[in-house]
Design an enzyme around this catalytic site. Sequence first.
Site, PDB file in Angstrom:
ATOM      1  CE  LYS A  81      -4.046  -2.009   2.268  1.00  0.00           C
ATOM      2  NZ  LYS A  81      -4.998  -1.878   3.389  1.00  0.00           N
ATOM      3  CB  ALA A 143       3.091   3.648  11.769  1.00  0.00           C
ATOM      4  N   GLY A 144       1.427   1.561   9.293  1.00  0.00           N
ATOM      5  CA  GLY A 144       1.472   1.225   7.878  1.00  0.00           C
ATOM      6  C   GLY A 144       0.338   1.877   7.119  1.00  0.00           C
ATOM      7  CB  ALA A 146      -4.455  -0.597   7.129  1.00  0.00           C
ATOM      8  CG  ASN A 166       4.659   1.208  14.351  1.00  0.00           C
ATOM      9  OD1 ASN A 166       3.984   0.242  14.021  1.00  0.00           O
ATOM     10  ND2 ASN A 166       5.800   1.514  13.768  1.00  0.00           N
ATOM     11  NE  ARG A 167       6.406  -4.405  15.347  1.00  0.00           N
ATOM     12  CZ  ARG A 167       6.393  -5.439  14.518  1.00  0.00           C
ATOM     13  NH1 ARG A 167       6.906  -6.597  14.895  1.00  0.00           N
ATOM     14  NH2 ARG A 167       5.868  -5.330  13.313  1.00  0.00           N
ATOM     15  CB  THR A 168       9.266   1.754  13.511  1.00  0.00           C
ATOM     16  OG1 THR A 168       9.619   0.399  13.225  1.00  0.00           O
ATOM     17  CG2 THR A 168      10.342   2.682  12.963  1.00  0.00           C
ATOM     18  N   GLY A 170       9.770   6.300  14.795  1.00  0.00           N
ATOM     19  CA  GLY A 170       9.853   7.318  13.746  1.00  0.00           C
ATOM     20  C   GLY A 170       8.619   7.356  12.867  1.00  0.00           C
TER      21      GLY A 170
END
Length: 271
Positions: A81, A143-144, A146, A166-168, A170
């Site tokens: 996406k 944070a992708g 979706a 989120n794990r990341t 940033g």
Amino acid sequence: MLSGLERPNGEITGRTRLLGILAHPTEHVKAPPEINRIARLRGTDAVMVPLNVAPADLESLVGGLRVLKSFDGAIVTVPHKQAIIRLCDVVSPQARAVGAANVLRRDHDGRIIADQLDGIGFVEGLRHAGIEVVGKSVYIAGAGGAANAIAFALAEAGVRRLTLANRTQGKIEALREKLIAAYGNIDVGLGSGNPTDHDLIVNGTTLGMNVSDPLPLDTHLLKADMVVAEVIMEPEITPLLDAARKIGCRIHLGRHMLEHQLQLMANFLGL
């Protein structure tokens, strides 16, 4: 174009238009049967098939789709996406703001046009189930593509507060900046795996698709007065939803997001 109603027994002919769903893997996808049903109901001679393409091959595939004259468009899902955006010629303002697209169309001149309908479908699915989001506090894991789309749609719908986890770190910092730029008065915070003090909990990650996945948040901190919602469609009851249901939370299935954007997708694809 030959009408789907004129095709005897629904057979594929030399005039049948091709639609796809870009995914990797494709075993979990749910849209093709529903889009094909809509095509039949609308009398359109088109068929959607799953297209399993690895991330490393996405660019070359899109190049091929540009010159495939029988190709009309595709749904885009995990993990493409966000990557698809840079490969498209025209990107809708919504998809550009979110940084992800979930549907694309091939124009007559070969241009690839992208849009984003995930967030709209998610919010409409909640409303159809009698879950109103105006003035609510919402926790979103992920944070992708979706998660970004859902965050923007919820902000547009009038939620009071959004907490991003989120794990990341940033990625959620970047999402927070985009949301504040678009909706200056919204309260957007950065969180951890703790969903405490929220009305609606949303898993916008892929965690739960595989049995070995860790949980996207600390389910021990869920309360019975929370609504817990998924974007994952397969399995229908993810470990998160199973844990939430045992606590007494109201759960909202991932398939509702797709159900409430299918007609919009069909319109975009020209069915």
